[in-house]
Design an enzyme around this catalytic site. Structure first.
Site, PDB file in Angstrom:
ATOM      1  CG  HIS A  81     -65.446 -16.350  17.809  1.00 15.95           C
ATOM      2  ND1 HIS A  81     -64.231 -16.013  17.128  1.00 15.95           N
ATOM      3  CD2 HIS A  81     -66.327 -16.096  17.804  1.00 15.95           C
ATOM      4  CE1 HIS A  81     -64.499 -14.998  16.783  1.00 15.95           C
ATOM      5  NE2 HIS A  81     -65.902 -14.294  17.599  1.00 15.95           N
ATOM      6  CB  SER A 134     -77.259 -16.775  29.235  1.00  9.62           C
ATOM      7  OG  SER A 134     -77.484 -16.398  27.377  1.00  9.62           O
TER       8      SER A 134
END
Length: 448
Positions: free
Chosen positions: A163, A366
């Site tokens: 991130h 996921s």
């Protein structure tokens, strides 16, 4: 007509992108919006006018929530019973475990939430410390700060798919940051980590571990990272591991076959975002670390009769109650069912895209489906897609139904066919992004 059509519903004063023949019309719309939102009345605006503006804004929010596919915010929630709390200012300044002299706080709710996460992440209540943050970035700020305080001359290692907040934090803290390569999945490449760690083995290692990367949902292998550090000669007292679990950190505990995030392993801190999977209406998060690390970061503050150990001073007293309510109403069974639903619907979307000849990838465990970036900018904005380079993704959250996914794929195919008829269409090669086996370009599609 709504007040803010074709605009980002998350922005109070969005900017209209002016292109083509509609430039003048869009500019006029932007001017009208700015005039309506401008704070100019000396005596205060009338309530009917204010109600009208908010009503139009609500319409735009409802419009965009119908196609909110690209960002990991769960829109499926109902906090109506908590509305009366908005009549109070609630402030959790200070250490949640000590409370403060400001009586309008919710630290009892906050500690209950933290204890729940302590049990999920396998650490005794007498051995951990934490608090409810303003979101994932603050959790990363705190976790990496704890690591730096433990290892002042440590080097920060993080994957290139991390991130953006991690790189910002390294700059803020003036830490040397080593960017490690990633695999096609987005997972950290431990072979490259080993090379980098050996090149700097004279310095301790502070590792940012991704429990689900932003774009691909790649999950760094905690056990393999620990083994890699040990193979490089790093003993547990010379490394610190912070786990950024923004979205998947909340889902992982409910996946039986997935490896566990656990303080029984040599990790130093974990953070998640509360507004993502749990669906809080305001940005928030949770950070947990080991209690033994906190004393060096803490300072008693007489004016609030508490201890200052958090990144921010004043903290939302409402957020812990929203989190507590979300956990209480669902329970472990409810959360597990939601996780399974999201993953099943993500698999459905991936299969539909592949069957339609659109390159797509979905990592194990996921709910983020990655695919070739749509050529039409308006289409991407309409479905609120997150795009990066040649790829885009859909994060399949609780509010996303099979019907929404069908509508999305059907419209995507229609958009592609129009481009094809106009001679503009060539499937983007995304082999370098999601692997040749998942690519639908002319070269790789024919090979597969």
């Amino acid at each position: 007509m709504t007040l803010i059509p074709e605009l980002q519903a998350t922005e109070l004063l969005p900017r209209v992108v002016s292109t083509g023949k509609s430039s003048a019309k869009r500019q006029k719309l932007q001017t009208d919006i700015e005039e309506k939102l401008a704070i100019t009345e000396c005596s205060g605006d009338s309530q009917p006018n204010l109600t009208s503006i908010i009503s139009h804004y609500l319409q735009s929010l409802k419009h965009y929530s119908l196609r909110n596919l690209g960002y990991p915010t769960n829109q499926d929630f109902n906090y109506d019973p908590l509305h009366p709390l908005l009549d109070f200012h609630l402030n959790n300044a200070g250490d949640p475990f000590l409370g403060s002299s400001f009586s309008l706080n919710s630290t009892s709710f906050e500690v209950s939430v933290l204890n729940w996460f302590a049990s999920i992440w396998e650490i005794e209540t007498s051995e951990y410390w934490g608090y409810v943050t303003s979101g994932g970035t603050e959790g990363n700020l705190h976790g990496i700060l704890v690591g730096r305080e433990q290892l002042p001359d440590g080097i920060l290692y993080t994957s290139e798919d991390s991130h953006y907040s991690i790189f910002k934090i390294a700059k803020m803290y003036r830490m040397k940051c080593v960017k490690v390569r990633t695999l096609i999945s987005g997972e950290i490449d431990c072979a490259d980590l080993k090379v980098q760690a050996l090149a700097h083995k004279d310095k301790p290692a502070i590792i940012n571990l991704n429990i689900g990367t932003t774009m691909k949902g790649g999950i760094d292998d905690l056990d393999l990272v620990i083994q890699t550090l040990e193979d490089c000669g790093f003993t547990p007292d010379r490394y610190y591991i912070h786990c950024d679990g923004a979205l998947f950190g909340m889902m992982f505990p409910f996946l039986k076959q997935a490896s566990r995030i656990s303080f029984k392993k040599p990790i130093g801190s974990v953070t998640i975002s509360g507004h993502k999977f749990l669906g809080c209406p305001i940005p928030c998060g949770i950070v947990l670390t080991r209690l033994e690390y906190i004393n060096g970061l803490s300072k008693d503050v007489e004016v609030i009769a508490s201890r200052d150990a958090t990144i921010t001073g004043s903290r939302s007293g409402h957020a812990p109650i929203f989190l507590w309510y979300a956990l209480k109403t669902r329970g472990l069974v409810g959360l597990q069912n939601e996780v399974q639903k999201c993953i099943m619907n993500a698999q459905y979307l991936k299969n539909r895209l592949l069957d339609a000849g659109i390159g797509a990838m979905l990592n194990k465990f996921s709910n983020i489906v990655v695919f070739e970036r749509p050529l039409d900018y308006k289409f991407s904005r309409r479905w609120n897609l997150a795009c990066n380079g040649n790829i885009a993704h859909v994060v399949v959250m609780q509010h996303i139904t099979v019907q929404m996914l069908d509508s999305f794929v059907d419209e995507f195919l229609q958009q592609r066919s129009i481009s094809f008829e106009e001679g503009r269409f060539q499937p983007i090669c995304v082999a370098n992004d999601i692997g040749a086996a998942n690519c639908a370009c002319t070269l790789h599609h024919s090979i597969s």
